[in-house]
Scaffold this motif. Structure first.
Motif, PDB file in Angstrom:
ATOM      1  N   GLY A  54      -1.059  -1.119 -10.480  1.00 28.40           N
ATOM      2  CA  GLY A  54      -0.384  -2.204  -9.551  1.00 28.40           C
ATOM      3  C   GLY A  54      -1.851  -3.668  -9.448  1.00 28.40           C
ATOM      4  N   PRO A  55      -1.938  -4.215  -9.202  1.00 25.98           N
ATOM      5  CA  PRO A  55      -2.815  -5.348  -8.666  1.00 25.98           C
ATOM      6  C   PRO A  55      -3.635  -4.800  -7.999  1.00 25.98           C
ATOM      7  N   ALA A  56      -4.424  -5.551  -7.356  1.00 24.50           N
ATOM      8  CA  ALA A  56      -5.945  -5.542  -6.255  1.00 24.50           C
ATOM      9  C   ALA A  56      -5.527  -5.371  -5.470  1.00 24.50           C
ATOM     10  N   GLN A  57      -4.495  -5.855  -4.651  1.00 28.03           N
ATOM     11  CA  GLN A  57      -4.023  -5.717  -3.157  1.00 28.03           C
ATOM     12  C   GLN A  57      -3.880  -4.390  -2.967  1.00 28.03           C
ATOM     13  N   VAL A  58      -4.070  -3.539  -1.631  1.00 29.22           N
ATOM     14  CA  VAL A  58      -3.580  -1.981  -1.109  1.00 29.22           C
ATOM     15  C   VAL A  58      -2.197  -2.113  -1.099  1.00 29.22           C
ATOM     16  N   ASN A  59      -1.720  -2.880  -0.647  1.00 29.50           N
ATOM     17  CA  ASN A  59      -0.255  -3.180  -1.045  1.00 29.50           C
ATOM     18  C   ASN A  59       0.470  -2.666  -1.881  1.00 29.50           C
ATOM     19  N   GLN A  60      -0.302  -3.357  -2.828  1.00 28.02           N
ATOM     20  CA  GLN A  60       0.626  -3.347  -4.283  1.00 28.02           C
ATOM     21  C   GLN A  60       0.166  -2.283  -4.786  1.00 28.02           C
ATOM     22  N   SER A  61      -0.472  -1.142  -4.430  1.00 22.15           N
ATOM     23  CA  SER A  61      -1.352  -0.242  -4.890  1.00 22.15           C
ATOM     24  C   SER A  61      -1.522   0.965  -4.761  1.00 22.15           C
ATOM     25  N   TYR A  62      -2.830   0.984  -4.013  1.00 25.62           N
ATOM     26  CA  TYR A  62      -3.057   2.418  -3.359  1.00 25.62           C
ATOM     27  C   TYR A  62      -2.178   2.849  -2.549  1.00 25.62           C
ATOM     28  N   LEU A  63      -1.623   1.917  -1.742  1.00 18.76           N
ATOM     29  CA  LEU A  63      -1.003   2.272  -0.911  1.00 18.76           C
ATOM     30  C   LEU A  63       0.573   2.435  -1.412  1.00 18.76           C
ATOM     31  N   VAL A  64       1.114   2.452  -1.998  1.00 13.05           N
ATOM     32  CA  VAL A  64       2.096   2.905  -2.866  1.00 13.05           C
ATOM     33  C   VAL A  64       2.840   4.299  -3.051  1.00 13.05           C
ATOM     34  N   ILE A  65       2.825   4.861  -2.140  1.00 18.66           N
ATOM     35  CA  ILE A  65       3.711   6.152  -2.268  1.00 18.66           C
ATOM     36  C   ILE A  65       4.290   6.078  -3.893  1.00 18.66           C
ATOM     37  N   GLU A  66       4.895   5.044  -4.499  1.00 15.83           N
ATOM     38  CA  GLU A  66       6.197   5.354  -5.605  1.00 15.83           C
ATOM     39  C   GLU A  66       5.529   5.647  -6.487  1.00 15.83           C
ATOM     40  N   LYS A  67       4.373   4.406  -6.348  1.00 13.59           N
ATOM     41  CA  LYS A  67       3.293   4.333  -8.013  1.00 13.59           C
ATOM     42  C   LYS A  67       2.591   5.439  -8.162  1.00 13.59           C
ATOM     43  N   ILE A  68       2.160   6.571  -7.121  1.00 15.03           N
ATOM     44  CA  ILE A  68       1.914   7.274  -6.912  1.00 15.03           C
ATOM     45  C   ILE A  68       2.649   8.757  -7.499  1.00 15.03           C
ATOM     46  N   ILE A  69       3.614   8.887  -6.931  1.00 10.02           N
ATOM     47  CA  ILE A  69       4.433   9.304  -7.665  1.00 10.02           C
ATOM     48  C   ILE A  69       4.617   9.711  -8.722  1.00 10.02           C
ATOM     49  N   GLU A  70       4.911   8.431  -9.969  1.00 10.07           N
ATOM     50  CA  GLU A  70       5.109   8.372 -10.469  1.00 10.07           C
ATOM     51  C   GLU A  70       3.998   8.648 -11.404  1.00 10.07           C
ATOM     52  N   ALA A  71       3.079   8.399 -11.336  1.00 11.92           N
ATOM     53  CA  ALA A  71       1.678   8.734 -11.427  1.00 11.92           C
ATOM     54  C   ALA A  71       1.483  10.206 -12.108  1.00 11.92           C
ATOM     55  N   CYS A  72       2.075  11.108 -11.149  1.00 13.11           N
ATOM     56  CA  CYS A  72       1.839  12.416 -11.279  1.00 13.11           C
ATOM     57  C   CYS A  72       2.740  12.215 -12.521  1.00 13.11           C
ATOM     58  N   LYS A  73       4.161  12.589 -12.499  1.00 13.22           N
ATOM     59  CA  LYS A  73       5.352  12.736 -12.488  1.00 13.22           C
ATOM     60  C   LYS A  73       4.987  12.148 -15.040  1.00 13.22           C
ATOM     61  N   LYS A  74       3.886  10.849 -15.087  1.00 13.87           N
ATOM     62  CA  LYS A  74       3.618  10.345 -15.970  1.00 13.87           C
ATOM     63  C   LYS A  74       2.938  11.221 -17.193  1.00 13.87           C
ATOM     64  N   THR A  75       2.289  12.166 -15.910  1.00  7.60           N
ATOM     65  CA  THR A  75       0.963  12.133 -16.429  1.00  7.60           C
ATOM     66  C   THR A  75       0.786  14.138 -16.190  1.00  7.60           C
ATOM     67  N   GLY A  76       1.794  14.764 -15.704  1.00  5.82           N
ATOM     68  CA  GLY A  76       2.295  16.184 -15.717  1.00  5.82           C
ATOM     69  C   GLY A  76       1.225  16.351 -14.265  1.00  5.82           C
ATOM     70  N   ALA A  77       0.976  16.400 -13.403  1.00 12.79           N
ATOM     71  CA  ALA A  77      -0.458  15.966 -12.804  1.00 12.79           C
ATOM     72  C   ALA A  77       0.680  17.061 -11.431  1.00 12.79           C
ATOM     73  N   GLN A  78       0.770  18.275 -11.096  1.00 14.69           N
ATOM     74  CA  GLN A  78       1.472  18.909 -10.216  1.00 14.69           C
ATOM     75  C   GLN A  78       1.177  19.010  -8.925  1.00 14.69           C
ATOM     76  N   ALA A  79      -0.540  18.396  -8.855  1.00 16.90           N
ATOM     77  CA  ALA A  79      -0.856  18.383  -7.727  1.00 16.90           C
ATOM     78  C   ALA A  79      -1.443  16.685  -6.695  1.00 16.90           C
ATOM     79  N   VAL A  80      -2.120  16.550  -5.792  1.00 20.89           N
ATOM     80  CA  VAL A  80      -2.731  15.498  -5.707  1.00 20.89           C
ATOM     81  C   VAL A  80      -3.506  15.448  -4.456  1.00 20.89           C
ATOM     82  N   HIS A  81      -4.773  15.427  -4.462  1.00 22.91           N
ATOM     83  CA  HIS A  81      -5.822  15.204  -3.180  1.00 22.91           C
ATOM     84  C   HIS A  81      -5.673  13.492  -2.970  1.00 22.91           C
TER      85      HIS A  81
END
Length: 668
Positions: A54-81
């Protein structure tokens, strides 16, 4: 046992890069996430895969839980640090990972939720027998109730946001007459920062040491501590210097605090890396402050003195493994120190800085470590925390570690962005710190007059050096060989330069004394400096002065040059051939943004009368608010921004028509 082969790091900057390195070394595939502003960041290039969230603003990127989960599903990552900051202590994020069958590399939601609330955590610590500061942590938050308990506890007293940290929602109250006003301010700040205005009260421990214990627990009932870190040197409750072990803590106190920290972790069924923070008084009494349910910024100093990779331990335990060591196997050898290099200017009230990294070099060698997340060519934006790197040193003893850290700071070449380097260096060389006597009151009581905290003009040598660099650069451009650019068969007249640094103006002369020997005479007012050129390259000038060879780094940028100085870099413009400009001078009425950021409030209207010093616009950058003030009395002529706008540094925000301007008189 949780099995995973690919790890996504839900963070950015130095901590993302640091976690990715260990994960790769352990054989895991790695995934980075990044905002649009971080597309060229080092952690993105280092990871095996990367996903824009997402955009630079943290509330539209790094703080959006759904986007992190979706990135895991898209790449097949089974763990998050999660790193630290952002979602690292977010209960909902941890729960969302578990619901999606993604391993969260950290504790369970229950522990995060409990320790994320100071009121509930303190109640639990009291039950577990962990020493706590006398105070009030009750559910009744009525003002009269809080005032009554404050009077009963006795002043001075600390008012603290139950849900917060980092100094926000925290006030020191010295007398009953000030309590309700300070309480109101703390509650308001806490509600805005954390979404909760719940408050706890604690008896103020004046000038304490801030000591924290690193704990680690697995899912097999094992929990140990790995010594302590001293984080007493703080500015506005933000840590500045961290070291391990503490110069204050003896083996007996270390064991007592360590055992109390383990009890705290066991009380909340903790898993993974955690830090239990304490305040200690001169007598060695210690009191629970809070527990951070994540990896700490300062974890490298513990790694160096215990010879442990804490991130590797996190990954091992998240995969269901046992703690790699027992308590008896933990040893502490040597000493380590860390400072946080920030893009901020201490001389301007620690105002965050932005800009392009034109040069980034640092020392490497015995006992030195640099955890950084920047590279040359990268732009430091206003959207994130201003920390650029952690400068760390290890030694056989405290003084060796301190000397190495000071030497490492001196050798940093970071051009294009102002930093707090001089501020950090001066702390390390201060007698109180050098002798191990610094408490949380150190900066306020012993360091508040340091020269790094106030603006000061360029030295004569810095003026002379800038002019000489402009001269050499022109000579190199005007000839295929540098020497031919300034060679003369007779000594010519001096070349004069008009220089500007911020608003200060300087006039400097460069004289060629002997072109064959490459000797120059630099004149600044009454000062004369004789130098001999040895080498001149893209970013480095080597010369000799009075028989001593020296090297300085620099970077040309537009019509100026960045010089590497003790305080960090300074920017000096060559205005020799520039037309006279008065529009942006003091009192011009042109109010410009101090840096890149977002407009969060516009406090005036067109046609409104304003006074010099009155706040016109509030700018938010790097998690801080900055007031753009009127530079003269007058009337608002035009407002060029609105709330919510993103602006660039030096962008015109408001125009004021000065009341001091004489009216035009029509000609007869």
């Amino acid at each position: 046992m949780a099995e995973f082969t690919k790890v996504l790091v839900a963070n950015r900057g130095e901590i993302a890069l640091r976690v990715l390195k260990t994960a790769k070394a352990m054989g895991y595939e790695t995934v980075a996430v990044y905002s649009e502003a971080d597309a060229d960041a080092p952690h993105v290039a280092f990871a095996d895969e990367a996903v824009c969230i997402g955009p630079a603003q943290v509330n539209q990127s790094y703080l959006v839980i759904e986007k992190i989960i979706e990135a895991c599903k898209k790449t097949g990552a089974q763990a998050v640090h999660p790193g630290y900051g952002f979602l690292s202590e977010n209960t909902d994020f941890c729960a969302a990972c578990q619901a999606a069958d993604i391993t969260f590399i950290g504790p369970d939601p229950k522990a995060i939720e409990l320790m994320g609330n100071k009121r509930l955590a303190k109640i639990e610590m009291i039950k577990a027998g962990v020493p706590c500061i006398p105070g009030y942590e009750g559910a009744d938050q009525d003002e009269k109730t809080l005032l009554s308990h404050a009077n009963e506890i006795g002043y001075p007293i600390m008012v603290k946001a139950a849900a917060g940290g980092g100094g926000r929602g925290m006030r020191l109250v010295h007398a009953e007459k000030d309590f309700l006003e300070q309480l109101k301010t703390a509650k308001s700040e806490a509600l805005n920062a954390f979404g909760s205005d719940e408050i706890i009260l604690e008896k103020a421990v004046i000038s304490p040491r801030h000591i924290e214990i690193q704990v680690f627990a697995d899912r097999h009932g094992n929990c140990i501590y790995l010594g302590e870190r001293d984080c007493s040197v703080q500015r506005r409750h933000q840590k500045v210097v961290e070291e391990a072990p503490s110069p204050f803590v003896n083996p007996e106190l270390r064991q007592k605090m360590g055992e109390a920290a383990v009890n705290a972790a066991l009380a909340c069924e903790y898993v993974g890396a955690g830090t239990v923070e304490f305040l200690t008084d001169d007598a060695g009494n210690f009191y629970f402050l809070e527990m951070n349910t994540r990896l700490q910024v300062e974890h490298p100093v513990t790694e160096l003195v215990t010879d442990v990779d804490l991130v590797a331990w996190q990954l091992t335990i998240a995969a269901g493994g046992l703690l790699p060591k027992t308590q008896e196997e933990v040893t502490i050898e040597g000493h380590a120190m860390e400072v946080r290099l920030y893009a901020e200017d201490p001389a301007l009230g620690f105002m965050p800085q932005t800009g392009e990294v034109l040069r980034w070099q640092y020392a490497q060698g015995d006992g030195l470590r640099m955890d950084a997340g920047i590279k040359e060519g990268q732009t430091i934006t206003p959207f994130y925390d201003p920390m650029l790197a952690k400068v760390i040193a290890y030694g056989d003893n405290r003084d060796q570690a301190r000397r190495r850290l000071m030497a490492s700071l001196k050798k940093i070449e970071l051009l294009g962005v102002r930093t707090n380097r001089g501020f950090l260096f001066n702390i390390l060389q201060h007698e109180v710190f050098a002798t191990g006597g610094a408490t949380t009151a150190f900066i306020e009581s012993s360091f508040n007059n340091d020269k790094s905290l106030t603006p000061h003009p360029l030295t004569s040598w810095q003026q002379a050096l800038a002019a000489w660099l402009f001269y050499l650069n022109a000579a190199q451009k005007n000839s295929d060989a540098l020497e031919r650019g300034f060679w003369r068969n007779s000594n010519p007249a001096p070349t004069w330069f008009d220089l500007v640094c911020v608003t200060d103006k300087h006039k400097v002369a460069v004289n060629v004394v002997n072109s064959q020997e490459k000797t120059f005479l630099l004149q600044v007012d009454e000062d004369e400096i004789t130098v001999t050129l040895q080498a001149f390259s893209e970013n480095t000038l080597r010369y000799s002065e009075q028989g001593v060879a020296k090297t300085v780094s620099f970077a040309f940028y537009k019509n100026g040059v960045y010089l590497n100085t003790h305080e960090g870099c300074v920017f000096i413009e060559d205005m020799t051939h520039a037309p006279a400009i008065s529009a942006d001078s003091a009192g011009s009425g042109l109010i410009k943004a101090s840096m890149d950021g977002g407009i969060i409030d516009v406090l005036v209207e067109d046609g409104q009368s304003v006074k010099k010093g009155q706040t016109l616009v509030v700018l938010e950058a790097m998690k801080m608010e900055h007031s753009m003030k009127a530079d003269s009395d007058g009337v608002i002529k035009s407002i060029l921004v609105s709330k919510g706008d993103q602006v660039k540094g030096r962008q015109l925000l408001v125009e004021i028509e000065s009341e001091n301007v004489a009216p035009e008189v029509e000609s007869a």
